[in-house]
Every structure is written in C-alpha cells, then in structure tokens.
Write a protein that holds these residues in place. Structure first.
Motif, mmCIF file in Angstrom:
data_model
loop_
_atom_site.group_PDB
_atom_site.id
_atom_site.type_symbol
_atom_site.label_atom_id
_atom_site.label_comp_id
_atom_site.label_asym_id
_atom_site.label_seq_id
_atom_site.Cartn_x
_atom_site.Cartn_y
_atom_site.Cartn_z
ATOM 1 N N SER A 291 0.805 -1.239 0.140
ATOM 2 C CA SER A 291 0.056 -0.111 -0.098
ATOM 3 C C SER A 291 0.893 1.306 -0.146
ATOM 4 O O SER A 291 2.086 1.043 0.519
ATOM 5 C CB SER A 291 -0.823 0.073 1.324
ATOM 6 N N MET A 292 0.367 2.364 -0.375
ATOM 7 C CA MET A 292 1.022 3.847 -0.259
ATOM 8 C C MET A 292 0.241 4.372 0.793
ATOM 9 O O MET A 292 -0.942 4.528 0.547
ATOM 10 C CB MET A 292 1.054 4.506 -1.561
ATOM 11 N N VAL A 293 1.136 5.205 1.762
ATOM 12 C CA VAL A 293 0.153 5.984 2.843
ATOM 13 C C VAL A 293 0.860 7.504 2.374
ATOM 14 O O VAL A 293 1.947 7.580 2.533
ATOM 15 C CB VAL A 293 0.740 5.412 4.241
ATOM 16 N N GLN A 302 -7.160 -1.109 10.055
ATOM 17 C CA GLN A 302 -6.472 -1.642 8.956
ATOM 18 C C GLN A 302 -6.793 -0.836 7.727
ATOM 19 O O GLN A 302 -7.874 -0.551 7.304
ATOM 20 C CB GLN A 302 -6.929 -3.070 8.472
ATOM 21 N N TYR A 303 -5.557 -0.700 7.027
ATOM 22 C CA TYR A 303 -5.489 0.105 5.699
ATOM 23 C C TYR A 303 -4.999 -0.377 4.723
ATOM 24 O O TYR A 303 -3.764 -1.098 4.800
ATOM 25 C CB TYR A 303 -4.875 1.559 6.246
ATOM 26 N N SER A 304 -5.511 0.039 3.351
ATOM 27 C CA SER A 304 -4.438 -0.602 2.330
ATOM 28 C C SER A 304 -5.152 0.073 0.966
ATOM 29 O O SER A 304 -5.916 0.891 0.788
ATOM 30 C CB SER A 304 -4.971 -2.185 2.087
ATOM 31 N N SER A 305 -4.155 -0.116 -0.030
ATOM 32 C CA SER A 305 -4.399 0.384 -1.356
ATOM 33 C C SER A 305 -3.941 -0.551 -2.573
ATOM 34 O O SER A 305 -3.645 -0.110 -3.765
ATOM 35 C CB SER A 305 -4.047 1.844 -1.398
ATOM 36 N N ALA B 309 -3.773 4.705 0.597
ATOM 37 C CA ALA B 309 -4.462 4.002 1.365
ATOM 38 C C ALA B 309 -5.750 4.329 2.194
ATOM 39 O O ALA B 309 -5.734 5.547 2.460
ATOM 40 C CB ALA B 309 -3.396 3.112 2.360
ATOM 41 N N VAL B 310 -6.698 3.520 2.159
ATOM 42 C CA VAL B 310 -7.902 4.069 3.042
ATOM 43 C C VAL B 310 -8.215 2.730 3.934
ATOM 44 O O VAL B 310 -7.471 1.734 3.910
ATOM 45 C CB VAL B 310 -9.103 4.285 2.022
ATOM 46 N N ASP B 311 -9.409 2.783 4.592
ATOM 47 C CA ASP B 311 -9.821 1.754 5.230
ATOM 48 C C ASP B 311 -9.617 0.339 4.604
ATOM 49 O O ASP B 311 -10.488 0.388 3.391
ATOM 50 C CB ASP B 311 -11.044 2.194 6.092
ATOM 51 N N SER B 312 -9.307 -0.720 5.040
ATOM 52 C CA SER B 312 -9.384 -1.799 4.170
ATOM 53 C C SER B 312 -10.605 -2.525 3.669
ATOM 54 O O SER B 312 -10.857 -2.978 2.614
ATOM 55 C CB SER B 312 -8.685 -2.977 5.124
ATOM 56 N N LYS B 313 -11.761 -2.202 4.595
ATOM 57 C CA LYS B 313 -13.158 -2.841 4.071
ATOM 58 C C LYS B 313 -13.567 -1.864 2.843
ATOM 59 O O LYS B 313 -13.925 -2.481 1.844
ATOM 60 C CB LYS B 313 -14.214 -2.607 5.486
ATOM 61 N N ALA B 314 -13.255 -0.577 3.007
ATOM 62 C CA ALA B 314 -13.732 0.373 1.955
ATOM 63 C C ALA B 314 -13.023 -0.049 0.763
ATOM 64 O O ALA B 314 -13.586 -0.096 -0.573
ATOM 65 C CB ALA B 314 -13.573 1.846 2.383
ATOM 66 N N TRP B 315 -11.658 -0.237 0.852
ATOM 67 C CA TRP B 315 -10.906 -0.632 -0.192
ATOM 68 C C TRP B 315 -10.928 -1.860 -0.960
ATOM 69 O O TRP B 315 -11.224 -1.986 -2.237
ATOM 70 C CB TRP B 315 -9.384 -0.645 0.204
ATOM 71 N N ARG B 316 -11.601 -2.899 -0.060
ATOM 72 C CA ARG B 316 -11.956 -4.082 -0.474
ATOM 73 C C ARG B 316 -13.167 -3.923 -1.688
ATOM 74 O O ARG B 316 -13.374 -4.457 -2.755
ATOM 75 C CB ARG B 316 -12.243 -5.372 0.346
ATOM 76 N N ARG C 323 -12.866 5.913 -6.110
ATOM 77 C CA ARG C 323 -13.456 5.933 -4.676
ATOM 78 C C ARG C 323 -15.066 6.136 -4.731
ATOM 79 O O ARG C 323 -15.587 5.424 -4.000
ATOM 80 C CB ARG C 323 -12.964 7.051 -3.952
ATOM 81 N N ASP C 326 -17.844 2.968 -5.224
ATOM 82 C CA ASP C 326 -18.485 2.634 -4.230
ATOM 83 C C ASP C 326 -19.954 3.104 -3.896
ATOM 84 O O ASP C 326 -20.964 2.329 -3.727
ATOM 85 C CB ASP C 326 -17.589 3.036 -3.062
ATOM 86 N N GLU C 338 -19.410 -8.817 -1.292
ATOM 87 C CA GLU C 338 -17.844 -8.565 -1.120
ATOM 88 C C GLU C 338 -17.189 -9.969 -1.346
ATOM 89 O O GLU C 338 -17.496 -10.822 -0.706
ATOM 90 C CB GLU C 338 -17.754 -7.930 0.227
#
Lengths: 340, 340, 340
Positions: A291-293, A302-305, B309-316, C323, C326, C338
């Motif tokens: 991911s990129m922050v 928990q964060y991801s991209s 990166a954003v909150d993982s749930k939103a990202w999924r 984004r 969603d 999901e």
C-alpha cells in the motif's frame, strides 16, 4: 555435542501447557508437521496447515484447544501455540559461542571503549570515541563509526555499518549489510545545482530491537532518527531521517518511510509499503503490503490500497475502463469536486 | 573543541539575508523550531511546521518574507529559506578529519595508483590498475576493483564496493553498502537453460553526485551505465545496466530503473517508483512516489499512478467494483478497443 | 594483452549460424548497433532498436532471418540472435584471473576446509566447519559463517555474507552485498512484547544460480529456504524464510517474496513485485513488474495488477472517481457480494 531432550510432561510443566495423551513421549528437536518424526515436536498455528494434522508423524504437537480434538497422538494445548512453540524451539537452538575478547585483525581506535566481556570479531573496525558495552557481539567485517554506542548484550551479526552518532539500546540485534546513521537525504536547489543540507543528528535505537539485513536507517538532520524499544524491522527497509517509530511496531521487508514521519506503537506495516514524509501514524495501525500511505492516519485499524494480480488480459481491460471512468462520468454534484 | 558562534548581523551579511529584529543576538548551533533554544538558529521552509513559529524559543529564525510577519524575535529573511539554512548549518558541522595516508591494514595492489593526499582507511582493498585521486577518502572496509577510478575529492564513506570499470567524477560521495559496477542482469534462454550475456561495459559517474546506502548501479553490457553531474540518489535504489541519468536529477529511496532506460536532466523521481526498461524520460519530469512508468515520457510535468491507502473494508469494496467494471460496461464505441 | 579476432566465416561455423555477405570480414570486439565500428560485431534482438539497423557501421550484425533482409553488410542469421550474441561476446570477455591460494590477510578458522585450487581474496573471513570447494573464488571482504558450503566453481564476487548453514551448489555466482542465511523474520507476540522464533533451518542454493547485489535470502525456520538449479535473481530482492523457487525461474530487481511461498519452474517474475506468504505459484507463471500477488496461482500464464503512470491531474481525477464507484453503484445482484 549432547542433544537435549524433553518429555511431554516436562514441557507441559515448564511452559504451563495442557497435556493430551502420553506424557512420557520424549522429543529431541522440532520440525514442521509435514516432516517431523516420532522424536520431534511440531506445531499448528496457521489454519493453512490444518490439513497436515491428520498425517503428521510428530511425537508431540503444540496447538490450540480447538484443533486438539483432531489429534490422536500427544498434544500440548496452548492459548497461543506459536508463542509456546517459539519458547520450546529455543531449547533446541545451539547458540553460536562468541568468546570475549578482540580478534587480532580488528582495528580499534585508542579512544574507543570496549568492554572486556564483549566479543569483537575478525576484520572489524571501530572508530574514535565509540563504546561497546558488556556482552556485545560485533561480527566479522562490521564498521563502527565515531561516537557510536552499542548497548549491553547487543549483537551485530556481521558486516554491519554504524556510520556516526548511532546509539543502540540493550539486546538489540542487527543483521548483515544493515547501515545505520548514513546521511539523511537532504538537498536544496540553489541556482540550478543541489547543495547538501548538513545532517547533524544521530540515530537512537531502543532496547530489544531487531534490524534486518541490508536495511538502512538514516541519521537525523537536526534531531535524531528514533526507534523505541522492541521495534522489529525486516530486510531491505528504508527509514528516512528524523523518522520516529513507536515501541513494539513491526515492519515487513522492502518498506520505505520518508523523512520526519512518526509511526505509533504496536503498528503492523506490511512489506513493500511506501509511507510519505511528514506524516503522523497513530498507535495500532495496520497497513497491508504494497500500500501507499500519503496522508496521516490517526485511527487504529487496517488500511490498504494494493490490488491483487489477475490474468494480464483481464487486467488491461480493467485499466482501460478505469481510465475511461473519467470521460464517462458526468459531474453531477458539488461533492464531486477534485480532492485536495 | 571550540564551538563557533555567529551574530544575526554576521549571518545576514555573509549570506545576503534581510535582518528583522536584534542583529546582536548570537547563536552557536542549529535546531528545529520545536526544540531550538535562545542560542540556536531554526528555519521554516515547509508550511506543515508553520504553527510551530509562535512557540519557538529559537534565537534566530530563517524564513521567507511572508512568514516573517509572524515572528516576534529575530528573523533572517531569505528567498529560499532551506538553501540559506543549509549554508548556515554547514558552519556548525564538524567534518570528520581524515589524514592523508594509507592505513597499514589496507591491501593495495602494486599496480594501483594512490594519490599521496588521499586517505585510505582500515581494511580497504584496492585491486589492479585502480586510481585514487587527490584528496579522496576511502572509508573502512571498502573494496575497489580492477580498473576503477575515484576522482579528486570523492568520499566513499565505508564498506562501498566498486566492482570493475567504475569511474567516479570529482567530489562524489558514496554511502555504505552501495555496489557500483556489478554485472548487469543479462540472460538468454538457450535450450531450457539460461546463459549469461557478458557484461563488458562499465559505470561512469559525474562530478558532485551522491549515491545512497545499499544502492546498486550495474555496469553496462556494451556501453557504460552513466550518471551525469550532480545526480543525487537516495538509499536502496536499483539502476540497471546501460541506464543513463541526466544532470541534476534526484531519485528517492527504493526506486528501480530497468536496463537501457534514459532519464533526462532536472527530473524528480519519488520513492518506490518502478521504471521499465528501454524508455526515454525527458527533462524536468516529476514522477510521484510508488508510481509505475511503463511508457516513455517526453513532456515535462508531473506523473503518477499510485493510490493512497484507505480503510481496508472500503478498499476491498472498491477493488471488487473495479473488477466488475469490466463485466458491467457495454462496449459502446470504437475508441473503447483494448489498448496495445 | 593480445585481443582475439574472428572472421564471419569462423563465427558462422563455430556457432552454426547462417552467413549473409562477406565471410572474410574480421571483428575484434562487440558493441551496440549505434556505436559499433567496422571491426566490431553488433546484434539485433529487441524490435525497439530495429531502426538502428540502417545506419549501423558494425562489421557484422547478428539477427534473425526476417531482419536479415534489411542488412546490406555482413550478417549472421540466428534463430535466437541474443543467445548467439551472448556466446560470441563471451569470446571477447577477459575473465579476471584469480590465482589459487589464500590471501595472507584472510582469517580462516582451523576447522574450515579450503580446496587448494580455491582463491580466497584479501580480508575474507571464514568460520568454523565451512567448506570451500575446488576452483571457487571468494572475493575481497566476504564473510563465510559457520557450517556453510561453497560448491565447486562458485564465485562470491566481493563483500558477500553467508551467515550460517548456507549450502551453495556448483558454478553459482553471488554479487556484492548479498546476504544469505540471515535469520528469517519470525516473531510471536507474548504479553505485549515480541519474542523471537528460533530460525533453525538453513539455505540451499542449486547449481548455476546467480544472486544479485544486496539481495537477501533468509534461512528457514525449520526446513531450509531452497533455490533449485539455474535460478537467477537480480539485485535488492528479498526472499523470506522457507521460500522455495523452482529451477530456471528468473526474478527482476526489488521484488519481495514473503515466507513459505513456493514458486514453480520457468517462472518470470518482474521487478518490484510483492508476493505474499504461504502461496503456491505454479510453473511457467509470468508476473509483470510492480504487481502484487496475494493468492496462489496454479495456471501458467501472465498476471498483473500494476497501473502505468499518467499526468497527475488526470490521475487524481481517476482516483477520485474510483473511490466514488463505491457510493454510486447500486447493489443489484447476489454475485456483487464482497469477495473473501
């Protein structure tokens, strides 16, 4: 060399584990579920390997209460089987023996201070005003620069470089090729040429930290770059100048943290993550791999991209359609303004 | 050691800065706005830290004209406060002293040519036909291979490797663990096995370059890999064989450039960027961190492809919908053909 | 030193190539199409450079049958011009000469076993029970730890570290700064502190492998980390503990593979790829640069998830719309649940 061995009863008592089955069974080593034999102990903590339980030949298996139902042989039940396994495995580790003393090929500046209980390996170089405390192990080919301190019981496995003004806490372990205290990357553009911004700070590493192979931690521009106690860095990580990392935070391999970013306590940062400079990351933040922050994160969570790979043809179509989102979507409301 | 000190008047005159407030105030060091005391000088160049201006105890602050309004104490106003600060900070740097001469533990091939004004540190190895010019500093544990040249005034901080046919310009600085001149990654598949393509070129680095810790610059297959003057590379960067990088370009940590790509002058490449091979990147191209460059870029400007990166749930959910774009969107016109 | 030279006839016969043009033309070196002169041989294998064919001054060009039409001078036609070129170029390589024997500055444990035909360079350190087989080259500043084996004909270019229990096959080549056999990154959280999971395995590298500069291969926790024969790793790669990589697989720079993942034979993994732990990647899988692999891949084919950089303004709009996917998309059917 005598191999130590332990019965299931002995291990149950020593580590407060619950015994299922034959307490007299004796093991003299550890192995994976798939490869363990009758005289070895194995463990199950990752559900991915649960299917191996039925076929294992391990003499003893360490696992949690739920999985224990599935074992016909001897089991030791633990709340956290991985922790229990780590402690048992340590009984079978034969730590390399490092006698106190300075190898005759080491080059030590007369103003350096070396504890008589430290081990200084072959072809090590230690510069002016450095201090190596009690029980340290400085492995072959390491370079300790001016004004560096290696706290009691720390180990530099081999070929580690501490450049200058690096202070390590106690029981810290640094793997080969790691470079601590190199100049931070500070540049200013002056009339078409870059000039170097002096990097006057140092690096301060807490107790019980671990720094992976070929990982780089630059020294600060003015204040220090700081890792608090029990920070664990994997290999090939870049920590920029004036970064601060809170206690018990773990970072996986290949991640980079740009200058002046502060990361909290008990964070879990995946591999190949990029974190921009001058950010604040709070406590208990998890960032998934790759991911990129680019913004501060103040809430635990928990964060991801990152995007999982798929068949390239399908992916090329997705990218093409992603680009067309822009052309296709009418601007319908105020909240659709471009961000930032 | 006598600490130097300077009055605001002296600094204003020396660096052509505009003085606001008390010119007699004297400083003997530099620090951040947040930590500076009355006898220290601080600076403001990143708007992120502007809020610290009100509370700073710094004796002198270097900043731009706009921000100077907000300072009650003594200020030095600069067009580019970061440049001014860099020059002032250099007054307080105590450069490590490296006496000319060869440490008795260094191993020097008889055919190598070492300037009598160069410093060769402990446990350095210098191979056949290498040349170390006037005023160089070759730090502890460095390895200089055959036919390498280190230009006048260059510094290899410690544990640097120049493998073979590496030529450094003047005043170039290389940080620990960097490897210049290793074999390029050239392979050809022959009857089910890889064969190695000979790497017959070298590496040519211009004047005033800086190469970060554990960065790798491979030597060319036929021609050289080339960095022009004043190129600045951060840590853990990979530069493939036959890459060329134009003067004054800066590249942040963890970036990789595949073979035979040419990058122009005054480019700014962020951290963790991946640049494919055989591309042409023009002058004044900025690539933001963690982007991938897979096509040539001929126009100056700013380019990117990274996602915060954003909150993982939103990202999924976003990733799931991204994949469904493909299924959901009817093909409506010719220009919707799949690219490439 | 006598430069060798060869006629087109000689090369055609030696490497079974088809000759077009003057077989008596003689070359004494190799160069790129763009820079080759009359006495040099060049090659064309990448279509990107086809336009250089018209203007080349090369005495001989190696290329495929199709492109041969476009050459007016002497050509050698090969099915795989890159392979043919690699073999011809090797004729002009002057391999560094490494005399058998142990440099007087090397530090060798009395229990280590060194073949009398091996070359041990200056400032090398070799620990207890290590074995260096016939014809090996251990370059300057390398550190060979306890219980390591370097197979016959292998080369450690310089400043390589084998930490412990590392076994190299024959004819394997390792570039400077590489670290094999460091502790795997195994941690378990116990009452708020990390405890280290003992890393009791080793590293096993097959014959004819190549390991790039500053690449890290950790040793296994219980079993070994394993590379089969003819695996080729570029620079700055991270291979976690208990990874297995099948024969003939090639991995480009900056890629990371987390612990316990198995990769098949004849895979091609691009640069800056991140591969999660505990996965199975089958044979003949290609992963394009900068992708993330988070699931097992069982089918041969090409996979990716990376996005090419575009103008930053356009990209910011794309990210904003991504984004909003969603929010905008109504949930219309069951298959829109999901994933995972």
């Amino acid at each position: 060399m005598n191999t130590p061995s332990y019965t299931a009863n002995e291990l149950a008592e020593r580590f407060s584990l619950q015994l299922h089955g034959n307490g007299d069974i004796r093991v003299s080593g550890v192995a994976t579920l798939a490869r363990a034999g009758r005289t070895q102990l194995a463990f199950l903590s990752n559900a991915h390997y649960r299917r191996q339980l039925a076929d294992t030949h391990a003499g003893i298996v360490v696992l949690n209460a739920e999985d224990a139902e599935a074992v016909s042989g001897t089991a030791l039940v633990a709340k956290n089987p991985y922790v229990a396994f780590a402690k048992i495995a340590a009984l079978f580790e034969t730590p390399a023996h490092h006698a106190a003393g300075i190898h005759p090929t080491a080059v030590i500046d007369p103003s350096a201070e070396i504890s008589p209980t430290a081990h200084i390996g072959p072809l090590v170089s230690i510069a002016a005003r450095a201090r190596i405390e009690a029980g340290c192990m400085i492995g072959a080919g390491s370079v300790i620069g001016e004004d560096c301190i290696v706290g009691a019981g720390s180990e530099l496995i081999a070929r580690v470089t501490l450049v200058t003004r690096v202070r390590l806490g106690q029981r810290t372990r640094i793997h080969p090729g790691a470079v601590l205290g190199a100049d931070g990357f500070g540049l200013a553009m002056d009339a078409g040429h870059w000039i170097k911004v002096p990097q006057l700070g140092g690096v301060s590493i807490g107790d019980d930290c671990e720094i992976g192979a070929n990982t780089c931690i630059d020294r600060g521009a003015l204040d220090d770059t700081v890792l608090d106690a029990d920070v664990r860095l994997d290999n090939l990580i870049q920590v920029g100048h004036n970064v601060r990392i809170g206690a018990h935070t773990v970072i996986a391999g290949g991640t980079g943290i740009a200058g002046s970013t502060h990361i909290g306590r008990y964070c879990l940062i995946g591999g190949h993550v990029g974190i921009a400079g001058h950010l604040e990351i709070g406590d208990k933040v998890t960032v998934l791999g790759k991911s990129m922050v680019s913004h501060s994160i103040r809430e635990p969570g928990q964060y991801s991209s990152s995007i999982p790979a798929v068949d390239s043809k399908a992916w090329r179509r997705t990218v093409a359609r992603l680009r067309r989102l822009d052309r296709r979507t009418p601007r319908t409301s105020n909240h659709e303004q471009e961000p930032e």
